[in-house]
Design a protein around this motif. Structure first.
Motif, PDB file in Angstrom:
ATOM      1  N   HIS A 190       0.830  -1.206   0.000  1.00 46.31           N
ATOM      2  CA  HIS A 190       0.000   0.000   0.000  1.00 46.31           C
ATOM      3  C   HIS A 190       0.869   1.262   0.000  1.00 46.31           C
ATOM      4  CE1 HIS A 190      -3.686   2.285   1.439  1.00 46.31           C
ATOM      5  NE2 HIS A 190      -2.735   3.118   1.814  1.00 46.31           N
ATOM      6  N   ASN A 203      -2.032   9.984   2.416  1.00 38.59           N
ATOM      7  CA  ASN A 203      -1.121   8.873   2.208  1.00 38.59           C
ATOM      8  C   ASN A 203      -0.861   8.060   3.459  1.00 38.59           C
ATOM      9  OD1 ASN A 203       0.249  10.858   3.426  1.00 38.59           O
ATOM     10  ND2 ASN A 203       2.092  10.719   2.178  1.00 38.59           N
ATOM     11  N   GLY A 204      -1.653   8.300   4.511  1.00 35.78           N
ATOM     12  CA  GLY A 204      -1.482   7.488   5.698  1.00 35.78           C
ATOM     13  C   GLY A 204      -2.277   6.189   5.603  1.00 35.78           C
ATOM     14  N   ASN A 205      -1.920   5.194   6.379  1.00 39.56           N
ATOM     15  CA  ASN A 205      -2.710   3.972   6.494  1.00 39.56           C
ATOM     16  C   ASN A 205      -2.377   3.339   7.832  1.00 39.56           C
ATOM     17  OD1 ASN A 205      -3.806   1.411   6.495  1.00 39.56           O
ATOM     18  ND2 ASN A 205      -3.276   1.006   4.370  1.00 39.56           N
ATOM     19  N   TYR A 240      -8.231   0.172   2.534  1.00 42.18           N
ATOM     20  CA  TYR A 240      -7.875  -0.189   3.910  1.00 42.18           C
ATOM     21  C   TYR A 240      -8.546  -1.528   4.201  1.00 42.18           C
ATOM     22  CZ  TYR A 240      -6.289   4.573   5.215  1.00 42.18           C
ATOM     23  OH  TYR A 240      -5.627   5.770   5.325  1.00 42.18           O
ATOM     24  N   HIS A 297       1.636   4.311  -2.803  1.00 39.65           N
ATOM     25  CA  HIS A 297       1.608   5.783  -2.697  1.00 39.65           C
ATOM     26  C   HIS A 297       2.866   6.402  -3.304  1.00 39.65           C
ATOM     27  CE1 HIS A 297      -2.078   6.330  -0.576  1.00 39.65           C
ATOM     28  NE2 HIS A 297      -1.695   5.795   0.554  1.00 39.65           N
TER      29      HIS A 297
HETATM   30 ZN   LIG Z   1      -2.795   5.123   2.248  1.00 43.47          ZN
END
Ligand SMILES: [Zn+2]
Length: 427
Positions: free
Chosen positions: A82, A425-427, A107, A86
């Motif tokens: 993932h 761009n967080g996960n 997600y 990005h």
């Molecule tokens: Zn992400």
């Protein structure tokens, strides 16, 4: 910092948090020069916590079963893919979970199956490869065409071929719970149909709650730490619940442009919306909210040196485990308080507020009828209290402070509100 190297930083920190995939681009051309991933190691602890709730894995006390380790590693593989996605320029595609896990840029929620003998099967919890949509996206963004090719036409064909295979793209603005309306694009959900999946998750949760006991923690762990394991299990449905809520007044649409031949918008069928409402209400029945007596008798007040944290329920009972706060947390996402807030919400349209006010009035009448019939004192207390709240609210909504239910413990990596959303761009 060296521009010549793409890196994945394995980062340890005090609590769990987001991982990031970013890139350095040439501002003149947009060309991506370097990819840089920051991968949070505490994600593994969180995956263990989820597994501990679902699997009750410590039959013999301390050994971490292979399938639990495999599940955590499978999740980590998805996370790495993932974040690297990005760095090469891919945004989130949250409709992928409804299209056969078509992208690592969604997600993922662990996909649990129920075997015919009623036991849980986690062998497919996370996917083990990149998805079909990911191949489409990379093909579109990175394909080199030979000289003389009509590039616009070929790029258009890559997309229309994907649409014909049932693959397309819906991203953050239409998937995050607040303010979005797409009935199939959500975070941390599974399955083609959000309502069916919510029903399924409630069954999974029920099975794991029935099995909940000593085997959910390791030998030597304080019994009070059962609460930390119980939190993600008790709220196992929290994100699928958001998904089903978005089916209400949901609007199906694509990112269509003139001339591309994609279908227009469709309001979700009213019957499906009623089904969603019914599934939501099933999550707040006493049966769904009650924590089994044998579990309650296992969880003592917090052990010395193990205070409440953001991984535990917010309680009205100090150090003691608060079974009612847990129920309040799970039901708070759905009920009367929210209806009153909606009726008083100056940001809502007058028509919506009018309907909400009408329904509160109808509920008040129903409560009065129940008041005359009810013989059970505890039920009667609840009915009268609800009635009084509504009376005060109807007299003057502005003077009533609606008592908010206790806040749920931290959700996806941290926090609950949009304020805590750490960027695309967080996960
Ligand atoms: Zn992400």
């Amino acid at each position: 910092m060296d521009i010549r190297y793409n890196v994945i930083n394995w980062v340890h920190r005090a609590t769990r948090g987001w991982s990031y995939g970013s890139s350095v681009t040439d501002p003149r051309t947009g060309e991506i020069i370097k990819g840089h991933v920051t991968l949070g190691s505490l994600r593994l602890r969180q995956d263990y916590l989820l597994s501990e709730g679902l699997m009750a894995p410590y039959e013999d006390g301390t050994t971490v079963p292979d399938d639990m380790r495999e599940l955590a590693l499978a999740r980590l593989r998805q996370l790495v893919a993932h974040e690297i996605g990005h760095t090469i320029g891919l945004p989130h595609n949250y409709i992928s979970s409804a299209q056969g896990r078509a992208s690592v840029m969604d997600y993922p929620h662990p996909m649990m199956k129920i075997r015919s003998d009623g036991t849980l099967d986690w062998s497919q919890a996370y996917d083990d490869a990149i998805g079909e949509w990911d191949k489409v996206a990379v093909n579109y963004a990175y394909r080199d065409f030979t000289t003389g090719t009509n590039e616009d036409r070929e790029l258009g064909k890559i997309l229309s071929d994907a649409w014909n295979r049932g693959l397309w793209f819906i991203t953050d603005q239409d998937a995050r719970p607040l303010g979005s309306v797409h009935p199939q694009a959500h975070l941390w959900d599974n399955g083609e149909n959000a309502v069916d999946q919510l029903d399924h998750l409630m069954k999974v949760r029920g099975i794991a709650l029935t099995n909940f006991g000593e085997a959910n923690i390791r030998d030597g762990a304080p019994f009070s730490s059962l609460e930390e394991v119980l939190v993600p299990l008790y709220l196992h449905h929290r994100y699928q619940l958001e998904a089903a809520a978005k089916v209400l007044a949901g609007l199906e649409f694509r990112y269509a442009v003139r001339g591309d031949g994609q279908p227009g918008i469709t309001i979700v069928d009213p019957e499906e919306q009623r089904r969603a409402l019914s599934a939501l209400l099933n999550t707040v029945t006493p049966q769904a909210l009650a924590i089994p007596e044998n579990v309650l008798s296992l969880i003592p007040p917090r052990a010395f040196g193990y205070p409440r944290t953001r991984e535990t329920f917010n309680a009205h009972t100090g150090v003691a485990f608060d079974a009612l706060a847990a129920a309040e947390t799970a039901s708070g996402l759905t009920t009367l308080h929210h209806l009153m807030r909606l009726a008083a919400n100056k940001a809502a349209s007058h028509q919506v507020r009018a309907v909400a006010t009408l329904k509160i009035g109808e509920l008040r009448k129903w409560l009065s009828q129940q008041d005359r019939r009810q013989r059970n004192e505890r039920q009667l207390a609840h009915i009268r209290y609800g009635g009084q709240l509504i009376d005060r609210f109807i007299d003057d909504p502005s003077t009533v402070t609606v008592p908010a239910p206790v806040e749920p413990p931290a959700g996806s990596p941290i926090g609950m509100g949009e304020d805590d959303w750490c960027g695309w761009n967080g996960n």
